[in-house]
Design a protein around this motif. Structure first.
Motif, short mmCIF file in Angstrom:
data_model
loop_
_atom_site.label_atom_id
_atom_site.label_comp_id
_atom_site.label_asym_id
_atom_site.label_seq_id
_atom_site.Cartn_x
_atom_site.Cartn_y
_atom_site.Cartn_z
N GLY A 113 -12.51 3.87 2.72
CA GLY A 113 -11.44 4.71 3.57
C GLY A 113 -10.26 4.93 3.42
O GLY A 113 -9.79 6.70 3.92
N ASP A 114 -9.36 4.31 3.02
CA ASP A 114 -7.82 4.79 2.66
C ASP A 114 -7.78 3.42 2.22
O ASP A 114 -8.34 2.39 1.90
CB ASP A 114 -7.64 5.35 4.01
CG ASP A 114 -7.40 4.26 5.11
OD1 ASP A 114 -7.34 2.84 4.74
OD2 ASP A 114 -6.45 4.87 6.13
N ASN A 115 -6.20 4.38 1.98
CA ASN A 115 -5.45 3.31 1.43
C ASN A 115 -5.11 1.61 1.81
O ASN A 115 -4.50 0.68 2.05
CB ASN A 115 -4.13 3.67 0.63
CG ASN A 115 -3.32 3.96 1.31
OD1 ASN A 115 -3.59 4.97 1.82
ND2 ASN A 115 -2.06 3.77 1.11
N ASP A 116 -5.05 2.03 3.82
CA ASP A 116 -4.68 0.64 4.06
C ASP A 116 -5.68 -0.84 4.19
O ASP A 116 -5.44 -1.22 3.64
CB ASP A 116 -4.28 1.43 5.25
CG ASP A 116 -3.25 2.45 5.97
OD1 ASP A 116 -2.59 2.70 5.04
OD2 ASP A 116 -3.57 3.21 6.35
N MET A 117 -6.99 0.28 3.94
CA MET A 117 -8.05 -0.70 4.03
C MET A 117 -8.36 -1.35 2.73
O MET A 117 -8.33 -2.36 2.90
CB MET A 117 -9.37 0.31 5.30
CG MET A 117 -10.36 -1.20 4.93
SD MET A 117 -9.81 -2.56 6.13
CE MET A 117 -10.37 -1.39 7.77
N LEU A 133 3.10 0.76 3.52
CA LEU A 133 4.04 1.42 3.87
C LEU A 133 3.15 2.71 4.55
O LEU A 133 2.43 3.29 4.69
CB LEU A 133 4.67 1.48 2.80
CG LEU A 133 5.21 0.96 2.09
CD1 LEU A 133 5.75 1.35 0.42
CD2 LEU A 133 6.58 0.45 2.32
N SER A 134 4.25 3.10 5.99
CA SER A 134 3.99 4.45 6.57
C SER A 134 5.13 5.10 6.56
O SER A 134 6.26 5.58 5.27
CB SER A 134 4.28 3.84 7.42
OG SER A 134 3.36 4.71 8.45
N SER A 169 1.23 -1.09 -0.08
CA SER A 169 0.25 -0.18 0.14
C SER A 169 1.39 1.54 -0.19
O SER A 169 1.61 1.40 0.90
CB SER A 169 -0.73 -0.06 0.74
OG SER A 169 -1.39 0.83 1.54
N TYR A 170 0.84 2.16 -0.99
CA TYR A 170 1.63 3.15 -0.88
C TYR A 170 1.04 4.28 -1.25
O TYR A 170 1.61 5.30 -1.27
CB TYR A 170 2.48 2.74 -2.24
CG TYR A 170 2.65 2.67 -3.49
CD1 TYR A 170 1.98 1.42 -4.05
CD2 TYR A 170 2.28 3.81 -4.21
CE1 TYR A 170 1.59 1.11 -5.18
CE2 TYR A 170 1.68 3.59 -5.42
CZ TYR A 170 2.02 2.18 -6.14
OH TYR A 170 1.52 2.25 -7.19
N LEU A 185 -3.69 0.03 12.05
CA LEU A 185 -4.23 -1.11 12.42
C LEU A 185 -5.37 -1.54 12.05
O LEU A 185 -5.84 -2.82 12.23
CB LEU A 185 -3.83 -0.89 14.39
CG LEU A 185 -2.97 -0.80 14.59
CD1 LEU A 185 -3.17 0.34 16.02
CD2 LEU A 185 -1.97 -1.87 15.23
N GLN A 186 -5.91 -0.64 12.12
CA GLN A 186 -7.64 -1.35 11.52
C GLN A 186 -7.56 -2.85 10.12
O GLN A 186 -8.02 -3.05 10.29
CB GLN A 186 -8.93 -0.67 11.14
CG GLN A 186 -9.00 0.49 12.73
CD GLN A 186 -10.25 1.88 11.76
OE1 GLN A 186 -9.10 2.03 10.62
NE2 GLN A 186 -10.65 1.92 12.88
N ALA A 187 -6.47 -1.75 8.91
CA ALA A 187 -6.60 -3.17 7.75
C ALA A 187 -5.73 -4.32 8.44
O ALA A 187 -6.85 -4.79 7.81
CB ALA A 187 -5.80 -1.93 7.21
#
Length: 132
Positions: free
Chosen positions: A17-21, A38-39, A5-6, A88-90
């Motif tokens: 919701g976002d790229n992580d999920m 990636l963070s 995920s980037y 953390l949710q993802a």
């Protein structure tokens, strides 16, 4: 099969919701063995490393619980939308489907090779293989 995920995913509906999920959903649908998120920091710390210089990186987590969510705090940098909470949710979604998930710093994409070779990079969340 691995997914990274980037970048933020934008849509009018914001279904994920976002790229992580989104990356976690794709990893689950593809039955990936690993998910790399990636963070802007090296992984999950025992406290916010931007506020506490003595913060320590947690290398491995085998249980995601409320205490872990509480320690993750609020939003991260101005670049992201939810900081560590959305990661953390993802991660919870992926781990509950048996997918090992690694959160690491996106400023060092070459570390992905280290992850694929089994080296310790960032924070690794152990997938719950007992669900299968």
């Amino acid at each position: 099969m691995y997914f990274v995920s980037y970048s933020e995913i934008e849509s009018e509906e914001r279904l994920f919701g976002d790229n992580d999920m989104l990356s976690a959903v794709v990893a689950v649908l593809c039955q990936a063995s690993k998910l790399i998120i990636l963070s802007d920091i090296d992984g999950l710390y025992n406290k916010d490393p931007r506020l506490f210089p003595d913060a320590k990186l947690i290398s491995t987590i085998d249980c995601i619980d409320e205490k872990l969510y509480e320690s993750a705090g609020g939003s991260g940098s101005s670049h992201g939308r939810g900081g560590m909470i959305t990661k953390l949710q993802a991660t919870t979604l992926a781990v509950n489907q048996g997918i090992d998930t690694i959160i690491t710093n996106g400023k060092h994409p070459e570390k992905i090779y280290d992850i694929l070779e089994g080296k310790k990079v960032g924070t690794k969340f152990i997938g719950n293989k007992n669900n299968f």
